[in-house]
Write a protein that holds these residues in place. Structure first.
Motif, PDB file in Angstrom:
ATOM      1  N   UNK A  72       1.363  -6.603   4.626  1.00 36.37           N
ATOM      2  CA  UNK A  72      -0.181  -7.046   4.270  1.00 36.37           C
ATOM      3  C   UNK A  72      -0.588  -8.238   5.090  1.00 36.37           C
ATOM      4  N   UNK A  73      -0.154  -9.164   5.460  1.00 36.46           N
ATOM      5  CA  UNK A  73      -0.712 -10.434   5.857  1.00 36.46           C
ATOM      6  C   UNK A  73      -0.305 -10.385   7.626  1.00 36.46           C
ATOM      7  N   UNK A  74       0.877  -9.602   7.981  1.00 41.77           N
ATOM      8  CA  UNK A  74       0.828  -9.346   9.544  1.00 41.77           C
ATOM      9  C   UNK A  74       0.374  -8.215   9.886  1.00 41.77           C
ATOM     10  N   UNK A  75      -0.208  -7.126   9.352  1.00 46.69           N
ATOM     11  CA  UNK A  75      -1.051  -6.109   9.882  1.00 46.69           C
ATOM     12  C   UNK A  75      -0.232  -5.074   9.809  1.00 46.69           C
ATOM     13  N   UNK A  76      -0.807  -3.920  10.568  1.00 47.54           N
ATOM     14  CA  UNK A  76      -0.322  -2.587  10.630  1.00 47.54           C
ATOM     15  C   UNK A  76       1.104  -2.262  11.396  1.00 47.54           C
ATOM     16  N   UNK A  77       1.350  -3.584  12.245  1.00 48.66           N
ATOM     17  CA  UNK A  77       2.235  -3.374  13.326  1.00 48.66           C
ATOM     18  C   UNK A  77       3.240  -4.123  13.009  1.00 48.66           C
ATOM     19  N   UNK A  78       3.261  -4.675  11.854  1.00 51.53           N
ATOM     20  CA  UNK A  78       4.270  -5.424  11.284  1.00 51.53           C
ATOM     21  C   UNK A  78       5.693  -4.618  10.823  1.00 51.53           C
ATOM     22  N   UNK A  79       6.738  -5.058  11.433  1.00 52.07           N
ATOM     23  CA  UNK A  79       8.386  -4.460  10.761  1.00 52.07           C
ATOM     24  C   UNK A  79       8.986  -5.366  10.210  1.00 52.07           C
ATOM     25  N   UNK A  80       9.402  -5.155   9.241  1.00 51.17           N
ATOM     26  CA  UNK A  80      10.254  -6.026   8.461  1.00 51.17           C
ATOM     27  C   UNK A  80      11.748  -6.003   9.107  1.00 51.17           C
ATOM     28  N   UNK A  81      12.270  -6.933   9.417  1.00 49.20           N
ATOM     29  CA  UNK A  81      13.491  -6.872  10.191  1.00 49.20           C
ATOM     30  C   UNK A  81      14.722  -7.432   9.437  1.00 49.20           C
ATOM     31  N   UNK A  82      14.469  -8.300   8.488  1.00 49.49           N
ATOM     32  CA  UNK A  82      15.376  -8.853   7.465  1.00 49.49           C
ATOM     33  C   UNK A  82      14.727  -9.509   6.100  1.00 49.49           C
ATOM     34  N   UNK A  83      15.172  -8.999   5.203  1.00 51.61           N
ATOM     35  CA  UNK A  83      14.727  -9.439   3.901  1.00 51.61           C
ATOM     36  C   UNK A  83      16.065 -10.086   3.270  1.00 51.61           C
ATOM     37  N   UNK A  84      15.739 -11.426   2.897  1.00 47.82           N
ATOM     38  CA  UNK A  84      17.193 -11.837   2.168  1.00 47.82           C
ATOM     39  C   UNK A  84      16.315 -12.816   1.056  1.00 47.82           C
ATOM     40  N   UNK A  85      16.453 -12.081  -0.350  1.00 50.23           N
ATOM     41  CA  UNK A  85      16.034 -12.741  -1.385  1.00 50.23           C
ATOM     42  C   UNK A  85      16.886 -12.922  -2.452  1.00 50.23           C
ATOM     43  N   UNK A  86      16.763 -13.931  -3.705  1.00 54.21           N
ATOM     44  CA  UNK A  86      17.344 -14.201  -4.727  1.00 54.21           C
ATOM     45  C   UNK A  86      16.703 -14.413  -5.732  1.00 54.21           C
ATOM     46  N   UNK A  87      17.076 -13.625  -7.115  1.00 59.12           N
ATOM     47  CA  UNK A  87      16.333 -13.595  -8.016  1.00 59.12           C
ATOM     48  C   UNK A  87      16.413 -14.839  -8.973  1.00 59.12           C
ATOM     49  N   UNK A  88      15.462 -15.530  -9.704  1.00 62.08           N
ATOM     50  CA  UNK A  88      15.512 -16.302 -10.703  1.00 62.08           C
ATOM     51  C   UNK A  88      15.018 -16.067 -12.118  1.00 62.08           C
ATOM     52  N   UNK A  89      14.041 -16.636 -12.427  1.00 57.67           N
ATOM     53  CA  UNK A  89      13.512 -16.401 -13.768  1.00 57.67           C
ATOM     54  C   UNK A  89      12.927 -14.826 -13.813  1.00 57.67           C
ATOM     55  N   UNK A  90      13.293 -14.105 -14.829  1.00 57.99           N
ATOM     56  CA  UNK A  90      12.893 -12.813 -15.054  1.00 57.99           C
ATOM     57  C   UNK A  90      11.314 -12.598 -14.972  1.00 57.99           C
ATOM     58  N   UNK A  91      11.054 -11.433 -14.613  1.00 58.53           N
ATOM     59  CA  UNK A  91       9.483 -10.917 -14.514  1.00 58.53           C
ATOM     60  C   UNK A  91       9.348 -10.059 -15.890  1.00 58.53           C
ATOM     61  N   UNK A  92       8.694 -10.324 -16.848  1.00 57.78           N
ATOM     62  CA  UNK A  92       8.611  -9.982 -17.953  1.00 57.78           C
ATOM     63  C   UNK A  92       7.157  -9.125 -18.076  1.00 57.78           C
ATOM     64  N   UNK A  93       6.718  -8.134 -18.898  1.00 61.43           N
ATOM     65  CA  UNK A  93       5.462  -7.669 -18.880  1.00 61.43           C
ATOM     66  C   UNK A  93       4.511  -8.630 -19.750  1.00 61.43           C
TER      67      UNK A  93
END
Length: 160
Positions: A72-93
């Motif tokens: 959304x921020x880098x625009x329509x020509x942006x391509x994700x090359x690598x996503x490295x994430x770690x989860x922490x606190x859960x997302x609850x409703x």
């Protein structure tokens, strides 16, 4: 998108925050869409018997939201090359996750930027990580060249 519209990204640039309301529908739909049928993502009663106060978001939904935030921020020509994430606190409703990001590195030669991302909710950091994204246009401060990545409206979207 014309060459005049291309944003120059540099280390230290902060992306605007994105607030994501965490609803039961988002949690369940994300789990189903990613074929994650674990009961803790759709059955509150079974989640409680397993020690969770409610259903919670799965990592694949989080991964998708992080990807959306970056593109959304880098625009329509942006391509994700690598996503490295770690989860922490859960997302609850009923909670809200606020995604924030900061550009850490820019490579004019590769046409990429790396962004440190944090998604925080009411109980802490839900997700932390880094995303490497290829971006269209002139990137990097004072690089003096476009490396074939300057996307202009006059050339049908082809790299110049």
């Amino acid at each position: 998108m014309s060459a005049a519209d291309v944003r120059t990204w540099a280390p230290g640039d902060e992306l605007p925050a994105l607030e994501v309301p965490i609803t039961r529908t988002l949690i369940v739909a994300g789990a189903i869409a990613s074929r994650d049928y674990q009961d803790v993502h759709h059955d509150a009663e079974l989640a409680r018997t397993k020690g969770s106060p409610d259903i919670f978001m799965n990592i694949l939904t989080t991964n998708g939201l992080v990807g959306r935030y970056i593109t959304d921020h880098f625009g329509p020509y942006a391509v994700l090359r690598k996503v490295a994430i770690r989860l922490g606190a859960p997302n609850y409703p009923g909670d809200t996750m606020v995604l924030t990001g900061k550009v850490t590195t820019v490579s004019a030669e590769e046409g990429t930027a790396q962004v440190a991302v944090v998604g925080a909710n009411g109980i802490g950091k839900h997700v932390t990580g880094t995303v490497t994204v290829s971006i269209g246009g002139d990137i990097g401060a004072d690089n003096g060249r476009d490396n074939g990545r300057d996307i202009g409206a006059d050339n049908g979207g082809e790299a110049s």
